[in-house]
Design a protein around this motif. Structure first.
Motif, PDB file in Angstrom:
ATOM      1  N   ILE A  35     132.562 -71.129  12.660  1.00  0.00           N
ATOM      2  CA  ILE A  35     132.714 -71.618  11.285  1.00  0.00           C
ATOM      3  C   ILE A  35     131.459 -71.292  10.474  1.00  0.00           C
ATOM      4  O   ILE A  35     131.547 -70.835   9.320  1.00  0.00           O
ATOM      5  N   ALA A  36     130.293 -71.523  11.077  1.00  0.00           N
ATOM      6  CA  ALA A  36     129.040 -71.226  10.382  1.00  0.00           C
ATOM      7  C   ALA A  36     128.918 -69.729  10.100  1.00  0.00           C
ATOM      8  O   ALA A  36     128.431 -69.329   9.027  1.00  0.00           O
ATOM      9  N   PHE A  37     129.373 -68.896  11.037  1.00  0.00           N
ATOM     10  CA  PHE A  37     129.319 -67.451  10.814  1.00  0.00           C
ATOM     11  C   PHE A  37     130.210 -67.039   9.651  1.00  0.00           C
ATOM     12  O   PHE A  37     129.820 -66.198   8.829  1.00  0.00           O
ATOM     13  N   GLY A  38     131.416 -67.629   9.587  1.00  0.00           N
ATOM     14  CA  GLY A  38     132.302 -67.306   8.473  1.00  0.00           C
ATOM     15  C   GLY A  38     131.682 -67.657   7.133  1.00  0.00           C
ATOM     16  O   GLY A  38     131.764 -66.889   6.163  1.00  0.00           O
ATOM     17  N   ILE A  39     131.033 -68.835   7.072  1.00  0.00           N
ATOM     18  CA  ILE A  39     130.388 -69.251   5.824  1.00  0.00           C
ATOM     19  C   ILE A  39     129.215 -68.327   5.488  1.00  0.00           C
ATOM     20  O   ILE A  39     129.069 -67.869   4.346  1.00  0.00           O
ATOM     21  N   CYS A  40     128.387 -68.040   6.493  1.00  0.00           N
ATOM     22  CA  CYS A  40     127.202 -67.207   6.255  1.00  0.00           C
ATOM     23  C   CYS A  40     127.579 -65.762   5.939  1.00  0.00           C
ATOM     24  O   CYS A  40     126.899 -65.120   5.117  1.00  0.00           O
ATOM     25  N   TYR A  41     128.652 -65.255   6.553  1.00  0.00           N
ATOM     26  CA  TYR A  41     129.063 -63.884   6.232  1.00  0.00           C
ATOM     27  C   TYR A  41     129.572 -63.803   4.798  1.00  0.00           C
ATOM     28  O   TYR A  41     129.350 -62.808   4.109  1.00  0.00           O
ATOM     29  N   HIS A  42     130.253 -64.864   4.356  1.00  0.00           N
ATOM     30  CA  HIS A  42     130.733 -64.877   2.975  1.00  0.00           C
ATOM     31  C   HIS A  42     129.562 -64.799   1.995  1.00  0.00           C
ATOM     32  O   HIS A  42     129.669 -64.160   0.936  1.00  0.00           O
ATOM     33  N   PHE A  43     128.457 -65.458   2.344  1.00  0.00           N
ATOM     34  CA  PHE A  43     127.273 -65.451   1.480  1.00  0.00           C
ATOM     35  C   PHE A  43     126.184 -64.530   2.020  1.00  0.00           C
ATOM     36  O   PHE A  43     125.007 -64.716   1.695  1.00  0.00           O
ATOM     37  N   SER A  44     126.570 -63.557   2.842  1.00  0.00           N
ATOM     38  CA  SER A  44     125.581 -62.688   3.475  1.00  0.00           C
ATOM     39  C   SER A  44     124.759 -61.900   2.451  1.00  0.00           C
ATOM     40  O   SER A  44     123.574 -61.652   2.653  1.00  0.00           O
ATOM     41  N   GLY A  45     125.399 -61.509   1.343  1.00  0.00           N
ATOM     42  CA  GLY A  45     124.656 -60.800   0.303  1.00  0.00           C
ATOM     43  C   GLY A  45     123.561 -61.663  -0.296  1.00  0.00           C
ATOM     44  O   GLY A  45     122.431 -61.208  -0.507  1.00  0.00           O
ATOM     45  N   ASP A  46     123.897 -62.929  -0.569  1.00  0.00           N
ATOM     46  CA  ASP A  46     122.902 -63.852  -1.126  1.00  0.00           C
ATOM     47  C   ASP A  46     121.789 -64.139  -0.116  1.00  0.00           C
ATOM     48  O   ASP A  46     120.609 -64.232  -0.487  1.00  0.00           O
ATOM     49  N   ILE A  47     122.177 -64.285   1.151  1.00  0.00           N
ATOM     50  CA  ILE A  47     121.171 -64.546   2.183  1.00  0.00           C
ATOM     51  C   ILE A  47     120.234 -63.357   2.320  1.00  0.00           C
ATOM     52  O   ILE A  47     119.011 -63.522   2.441  1.00  0.00           O
ATOM     53  N   TYR A  48     120.804 -62.145   2.286  1.00  0.00           N
ATOM     54  CA  TYR A  48     119.954 -60.956   2.411  1.00  0.00           C
ATOM     55  C   TYR A  48     119.012 -60.841   1.221  1.00  0.00           C
ATOM     56  O   TYR A  48     117.837 -60.498   1.375  1.00  0.00           O
ATOM     57  N   ARG A  49     119.522 -61.146   0.027  1.00  0.00           N
ATOM     58  CA  ARG A  49     118.645 -61.083  -1.149  1.00  0.00           C
ATOM     59  C   ARG A  49     117.532 -62.119  -1.054  1.00  0.00           C
ATOM     60  O   ARG A  49     116.407 -61.880  -1.515  1.00  0.00           O
ATOM     61  N   PHE A  50     117.834 -63.267  -0.464  1.00  0.00           N
ATOM     62  CA  PHE A  50     116.791 -64.270  -0.250  1.00  0.00           C
ATOM     63  C   PHE A  50     115.731 -63.746   0.714  1.00  0.00           C
ATOM     64  O   PHE A  50     114.528 -63.914   0.475  1.00  0.00           O
ATOM     65  N   ARG A  82     125.027 -58.949  10.913  1.00  0.00           N
ATOM     66  CA  ARG A  82     123.842 -59.509  11.573  1.00  0.00           C
ATOM     67  C   ARG A  82     123.220 -60.614  10.736  1.00  0.00           C
ATOM     68  O   ARG A  82     122.684 -61.587  11.275  1.00  0.00           O
ATOM     69  N   VAL A  83     123.270 -60.474   9.415  1.00  0.00           N
ATOM     70  CA  VAL A  83     122.801 -61.548   8.546  1.00  0.00           C
ATOM     71  C   VAL A  83     123.646 -62.798   8.762  1.00  0.00           C
ATOM     72  O   VAL A  83     123.130 -63.925   8.822  1.00  0.00           O
ATOM     73  N   GLY A  84     124.968 -62.611   8.900  1.00  0.00           N
ATOM     74  CA  GLY A  84     125.848 -63.736   9.165  1.00  0.00           C
ATOM     75  C   GLY A  84     125.535 -64.412  10.483  1.00  0.00           C
ATOM     76  O   GLY A  84     125.534 -65.646  10.579  1.00  0.00           O
ATOM     77  N   VAL A  85     125.249 -63.624  11.520  1.00  0.00           N
ATOM     78  CA  VAL A  85     124.891 -64.184  12.822  1.00  0.00           C
ATOM     79  C   VAL A  85     123.569 -64.934  12.735  1.00  0.00           C
ATOM     80  O   VAL A  85     123.423 -66.053  13.264  1.00  0.00           O
ATOM     81  N   GLU A 168     116.426 -51.772   8.908  1.00  0.00           N
ATOM     82  CA  GLU A 168     115.056 -51.867   9.407  1.00  0.00           C
ATOM     83  C   GLU A 168     114.338 -53.068   8.794  1.00  0.00           C
ATOM     84  O   GLU A 168     113.572 -53.757   9.483  1.00  0.00           O
ATOM     85  N   TYR A 169     114.577 -53.325   7.514  1.00  0.00           N
ATOM     86  CA  TYR A 169     113.949 -54.482   6.889  1.00  0.00           C
ATOM     87  C   TYR A 169     114.459 -55.777   7.514  1.00  0.00           C
ATOM     88  O   TYR A 169     113.684 -56.701   7.774  1.00  0.00           O
ATOM     89  N   LEU A 170     115.768 -55.850   7.781  1.00  0.00           N
ATOM     90  CA  LEU A 170     116.320 -57.051   8.412  1.00  0.00           C
ATOM     91  C   LEU A 170     115.735 -57.238   9.803  1.00  0.00           C
ATOM     92  O   LEU A 170     115.416 -58.374  10.200  1.00  0.00           O
ATOM     93  N   ASN A 171     115.588 -56.141  10.564  1.00  0.00           N
ATOM     94  CA  ASN A 171     114.984 -56.249  11.891  1.00  0.00           C
ATOM     95  C   ASN A 171     113.581 -56.845  11.807  1.00  0.00           C
ATOM     96  O   ASN A 171     113.201 -57.712  12.609  1.00  0.00           O
ATOM     97  N   LEU A 172     112.811 -56.390  10.834  1.00  0.00           N
ATOM     98  CA  LEU A 172     111.425 -56.834  10.709  1.00  0.00           C
ATOM     99  C   LEU A 172     111.339 -58.308  10.321  1.00  0.00           C
ATOM    100  O   LEU A 172     110.613 -59.082  10.947  1.00  0.00           O
ATOM    101  N   VAL A 173     112.089 -58.718   9.297  1.00  0.00           N
ATOM    102  CA  VAL A 173     111.963 -60.094   8.822  1.00  0.00           C
ATOM    103  C   VAL A 173     112.521 -61.096   9.831  1.00  0.00           C
ATOM    104  O   VAL A 173     111.945 -62.168  10.041  1.00  0.00           O
ATOM    105  N   THR A 174     113.647 -60.767  10.466  1.00  0.00           N
ATOM    106  CA  THR A 174     114.211 -61.704  11.450  1.00  0.00           C
ATOM    107  C   THR A 174     113.303 -61.817  12.673  1.00  0.00           C
ATOM    108  O   THR A 174     113.127 -62.912  13.227  1.00  0.00           O
ATOM    109  N   LYS A 175     112.730 -60.696  13.085  1.00  0.00           N
ATOM    110  CA  LYS A 175     111.803 -60.735  14.212  1.00  0.00           C
ATOM    111  C   LYS A 175     110.602 -61.610  13.909  1.00  0.00           C
ATOM    112  O   LYS A 175     110.194 -62.446  14.733  1.00  0.00           O
ATOM    113  N   MET A 176     110.046 -61.491  12.706  1.00  0.00           N
ATOM    114  CA  MET A 176     108.865 -62.269  12.360  1.00  0.00           C
ATOM    115  C   MET A 176     109.201 -63.743  12.167  1.00  0.00           C
ATOM    116  O   MET A 176     108.443 -64.628  12.581  1.00  0.00           O
ATOM    117  N   ILE A 177     110.334 -64.039  11.538  1.00  0.00           N
ATOM    118  CA  ILE A 177     110.726 -65.436  11.345  1.00  0.00           C
ATOM    119  C   ILE A 177     110.945 -66.116  12.689  1.00  0.00           C
ATOM    120  O   ILE A 177     110.471 -67.236  12.928  1.00  0.00           O
TER     121      ILE A 177
END
Length: 273
Positions: A35-50, A82-85, A168-177
């Motif tokens: 359920i959380a993945f479905g919600i996050c995938y729907h807003f994946s664009g907003d999450i990525y922009r954040f 991956r942003v949704g996950v 590549e940017y997502l890999n870097l930020v998720t790894k550091m977070i």
């Protein structure tokens, strides 16, 4: 056995009931994650922009149009997955932690449950503090440092321009977070080890210099290879280690201190002729 030491459920549970209970908790955890993945995938664009906001702000300060690129047709789609996950892990963690607690709680005494309660609260708080440090403090300095290597081109000079890929940017930020969040769990881990009697606070003090070296080694591995980012992780790790010693001293079993005092008194009396 005192009332505080009595378990809430004093009846033993057959193995098949344990398996059924584990299955029930796994189903709840998996359903929550889906359920959380479905919600996050729907807003994946907003999450990525954040996640990309620190880089976009640095680009604007340099007079550039913020943008990222992708070089494969499927790259943007899988990046959003991956942003949704990634978002689902954060969103579903409280429910997953609750299900784990419900599964193991019947096997604990009341005093053990009281002892674990502060750690259950401290774990997500410290993780969020580490993630916030990475996002709000480390990212702006690190991205500004990396973007400083760009060069304007001209008729007699070759230009150097950043063309960062979304994956590549997502890999870097998720790894550091994740790295900062996990490293900030150091006080919880060390305090639990000391409370269990596996290590003494005196031993933590003796290996302090090696712990400092390990902190810088960990920072060199998980952080990007620049001094600012590595120091931004290594220095908090050193401070967290010192805080862990203080926190562990407060929860260290009293019997360990009694044994040390008894041993010292024995050595003194033994040395007297």
């Amino acid at each position: 056995m005192t009332d505080d030491q009595n378990p809430i459920h004093d009846k033993s549970m057959p193995l098949i009931d344990h398996i059924i209970e584990l299955r029930r908790r796994l189903i709840w955890s998996l359903a929550t994650f889906i359920i959380a993945f479905g919600i996050c995938y729907h807003f994946s664009g907003d999450i990525y922009r954040f996640l990309a906001a620190p880089l976009a702000e640095i680009m604007r300060q340099k007079g550039e149009q913020p943008h990222l690129i992708y070089t494969a047709l499927y790259e943007a789609f899988f990046t959003y997955v991956r942003v949704g996950v990634f978002g689902a892990l954060f969103l579903s963690f409280p429910m997953i932690a609750i299900q784990i607690w419900i599964f193991i709680a019947p096997g604990l005494y009341r005093n053990e449950k009281k002892a674990f309660a502060p750690f259950l609260v401290a774990t997500p708080v410290l993780f969020l503090l580490g993630a916030a440090l990475a996002y709000y403090l480390v990212f702006p300095f690190a991205w500004k440092f990396f973007l400083s290597f760009q060069q304007s081109g001209g008729t007699d000079q070759m230009g150097i321009e950043l063309q960062a890929r979304v994956s590549e940017y997502l890999n870097l930020v998720t790894k550091m977070i994740l790295a900062f969040g996990v490293c900030f769990e150091l006080p919880v881990a060390l305090t639990l080890i000391v409370k269990a009697g596996l290590v003494k606070t005196a031993s933590l003090k003796k290996v302090r210099r090696y712990a400092y070296v390990a902190a810088f080694a960990v920072a060199a591995v998980v952080a990007p290879p620049d001094a600012i980012t590595m120091l931004s992780l290594a220095i908090p790790l050193v401070c967290l280690y010192e805080f862990s010693i203080l926190a562990a001293k407060l929860v260290e079993p009293r019997r360990l201190e009694d044994e040390e005092e008894t041993s010292s008194e024995s050595n003194i009396s033994g040395g007297v002729p």
